[in-house]
Design an enzyme around this catalytic site. Structure first.
Site, PDB file in Angstrom:
ATOM      1  N   HIS A  98      28.724 -43.030  37.350  1.00 54.74           N
ATOM      2  CA  HIS A  98      28.529 -42.181  36.186  1.00 54.74           C
ATOM      3  C   HIS A  98      26.859 -42.423  35.964  1.00 54.74           C
ATOM      4  O   HIS A  98      26.524 -42.470  34.548  1.00 54.74           O
ATOM      5  CB  HIS A  98      29.331 -42.985  35.076  1.00 54.74           C
ATOM      6  N   SER A 124       0.386 -31.109  36.840  1.00 54.06           N
ATOM      7  CA  SER A 124       0.329 -30.342  35.392  1.00 54.06           C
ATOM      8  C   SER A 124      -1.024 -29.798  34.901  1.00 54.06           C
ATOM      9  O   SER A 124      -1.835 -30.440  35.145  1.00 54.06           O
ATOM     10  CB  SER A 124       1.114 -31.199  34.314  1.00 54.06           C
ATOM     11  N   LYS A 167       0.363 -36.114  35.675  1.00 51.83           N
ATOM     12  CA  LYS A 167       1.510 -35.690  36.006  1.00 51.83           C
ATOM     13  C   LYS A 167       1.712 -35.714  37.663  1.00 51.83           C
ATOM     14  O   LYS A 167       0.461 -35.249  38.229  1.00 51.83           O
ATOM     15  CB  LYS A 167       2.062 -34.565  35.549  1.00 51.83           C
ATOM     16  N   GLU A 224      12.779 -29.738  42.775  1.00 48.65           N
ATOM     17  CA  GLU A 224      13.747 -28.821  41.742  1.00 48.65           C
ATOM     18  C   GLU A 224      13.829 -27.537  42.099  1.00 48.65           C
ATOM     19  O   GLU A 224      14.746 -26.939  41.874  1.00 48.65           O
ATOM     20  CB  GLU A 224      12.504 -28.763  40.444  1.00 48.65           C
TER      21      GLU A 224
END
Ligand code: ARG
Length: 482
Positions: free
Chosen positions: A167, A288, A294, A301
């Site tokens: 979970h 970024s 970043k 992704e």
């Protein structure tokens, strides 16, 4: 823009043009065109045509001299294609008609005999089956490469402990190696599925004609043998209309992408500041444009997102086949679009993962700390009581209350005194204070568990298995080149 208008007579370029008075409307021509997609089948098209022509000559179905001329012409075309010199012509629809038209330019009228005892319907099915066998081999090799990279990563981090999750809540400590080996298992099943897809693709349709078979004394077994097919199809109607083998491949690709997507998701999570287990290699991360600090996991992704594209191709081909009457229908032309896109997405994703995995670096300390935080050893405490005679359900209750007690006081298990433990059960003794990460890992020593001993044996098994497959693959490579 002027509207394209219908030319009055059919162009002579169409192999089927003679019964038509009107030429194809340019929009219809553009809509039905398959060349940009199926030109990728040129190797298979040439190989199948050469095998067919040779057989026609041997069987005296066409003059032997014509068969020789056809084979010679096809070989020239093959060279043109290899060198990128082949003059592809869109108005010729597809790869089959392009090859045939070029053959006519090279050898003249004898080219017209190549299409004896065959149809584009059994031809395209043959080409795609040949192609599918190669695609399965490429997929297996690419999955193997990723397995090797993951195994090396597991071996390099064999001591590394981290929280295992259910979970997405910290559950019990595990070894990272054990977690990574879970992916090797998934990928092994993928390989098995590609091998099955290959086996089912390994059937020769050529000789089925348009749908009903052909009225010539052809030798299908010889053609199958020459093209490396294990057997010939048994039913001509099925042979030209069946695309199960393409579904098999795309389905295997879809499931393999599912596995890659789960791995991608874990890379995204683990490289976030919240987890902080994993440092992404700069070569596989992006920055970024606005936030200078970043380091984004874009490769992972995009892999996650492209998985959906492969699912789309699977749904596309299933929908194409659904409710399609026998035998061939032009709908089937769309099989190649689905097949090639699924293949490309899969192979690109496997390749970038195999390159990225060796560069992954873990924060050993952080992972170890997280492994025992949040009462992750609670099950071990319960097991401790079970070993001292308590039924597991009772032990679970006792430890549940202990967790509540510790949590209220902001203490971890190791900060509790023996006296505090004993308030919950008299079965607790001095040894309970020795429960730690190492003992928790060691305890899970049943086959398939995360105990270091089990994991070491599993790593060894995998090392041997992959060394064997590497041996087989290189033997195949040297046979192919030798
Ligand atoms: N381009 C076609 C395909 O990919 C080749 C077969 C054409 N056959 C036909 N009867 N129109 O399916």
């Amino acid at each position: 823009m002027p509207r394209p208008s219908t030319p009055r007579r059919q162009r002579p370029t169409k192999t089927w043009g003679s019964r038509f008075r009107q030429a194809t409307h340019p929009l219809a021509e553009a809509y039905t065109l398959s060349l940009p997609i199926d030109r990728r089948l040129w190797r298979e098209e040439i190989a199948a045509s050469i095998a067919h022509a040779r057989m026609l000559g041997r069987q005296r179905i066409i003059p032997r001299a014509d068969a020789s001329a056809i084979v010679r012409g096809l070989r020239e075309i093959q060279r043109e294609m290899t060198d990128g010199r082949f003059p592809w012509r869109e108005e010729l629809e597809d790869v089959h008609t392009n090859v045939e038209a070029r053959l006519r330019e090279k050898i003249g009228a004898a080219a017209g005999r190549l299409h004896t005892a065959r149809s584009r319907n059994d031809q395209v099915a043959t080409d795609l089956r040949l192609y599918a066998k190669g695609a399965c081999d490429r997929a297996v090799a690419a999955v193997r490469a990723l397995q090797r990279a993951l195994l090396a990563l597991a071996e390099a981090n064999r001591q590394l402990a981290m929280p295992g999750y259910t979970h997405l809540q910290r559950a019990q400590p595990v070894l990272l190696a054990h977690h990574l080996l879970a992916y090797l298992e998934m990928l092994e099943r993928d390989i098995d599925r590609f091998a099955n897809a290959r086996r089912r693709a390994d059937v020769l349709p050529l000789g089925s004609g348009a749908l009903a078979g052909v009225p010539y004394p052809i030798d299908r077994e010889a053609v199958a043998h020459e093209l490396g097919f294990s057997r010939i199809s048994d039913n001509s109607i099925d042979a030209v209309s069946d695309r199960d083998f393409a579904v098999d491949f795309i389905a295997a690709a879809a499931l393999c992408m599912t596995h890659l997507s789960r791995l991608a998701e874990e890379m995204v999570l683990w490289s976030s500041a919240e987890f902080g287990f994993l440092r992404l290699p700069e070569a596989f991360a992006t920055g970024s444009s606005i936030m200078p600090q970043k380091r984004n996991p874009d490769v992972a992704e995009l892999a996650r997102a492209r998985t959906g594209r492969v699912y789309g191709q699977l749904l596309s081909i299933l929908t194409t086949l659904k409710a399609l009457p026998l035998a061939y229908n032009r709908d089937l032309q769309e099989d190649k679009r689905a097949f090639f896109e699924a293949e490309d997405t899969l192979l690109e994703t496997l390749a970038v993962f195999a390159a990225m995995v060796p560069e992954l670096r873990f924060d050993v300390e952080r992972a170890r700390r997280a492994a025992t935080a949040d009462y992750a050893l609670a099950t071990d405490l319960a097991d401790y009581l079970v070993r001292r005679g308590l039924p597991f359900r009772r032990a679970h209750e006792v430890v549940g209350r202990l967790v509540q007690y510790a949590e209220e006081r902001g203490k971890s298990f190791s900060q509790l005194t023996l006296a505090e433990y004993r308030r919950f059960s008299p079965l607790f003794s001095e040894e309970v204070t020795k429960l730690d990460l190492t003992s928790a890992l060691r305890a899970r020593d049943a086959p398939g568990g995360t105990a270091p001993r089990q994991v070491a044996a599993a790593l060894l098994r995998w090392r041997r298995r992959l060394a064997l497959t590497e041996g087989r693959a290189s033997a195949r490579r040297s046979r192919a080149t030798g």
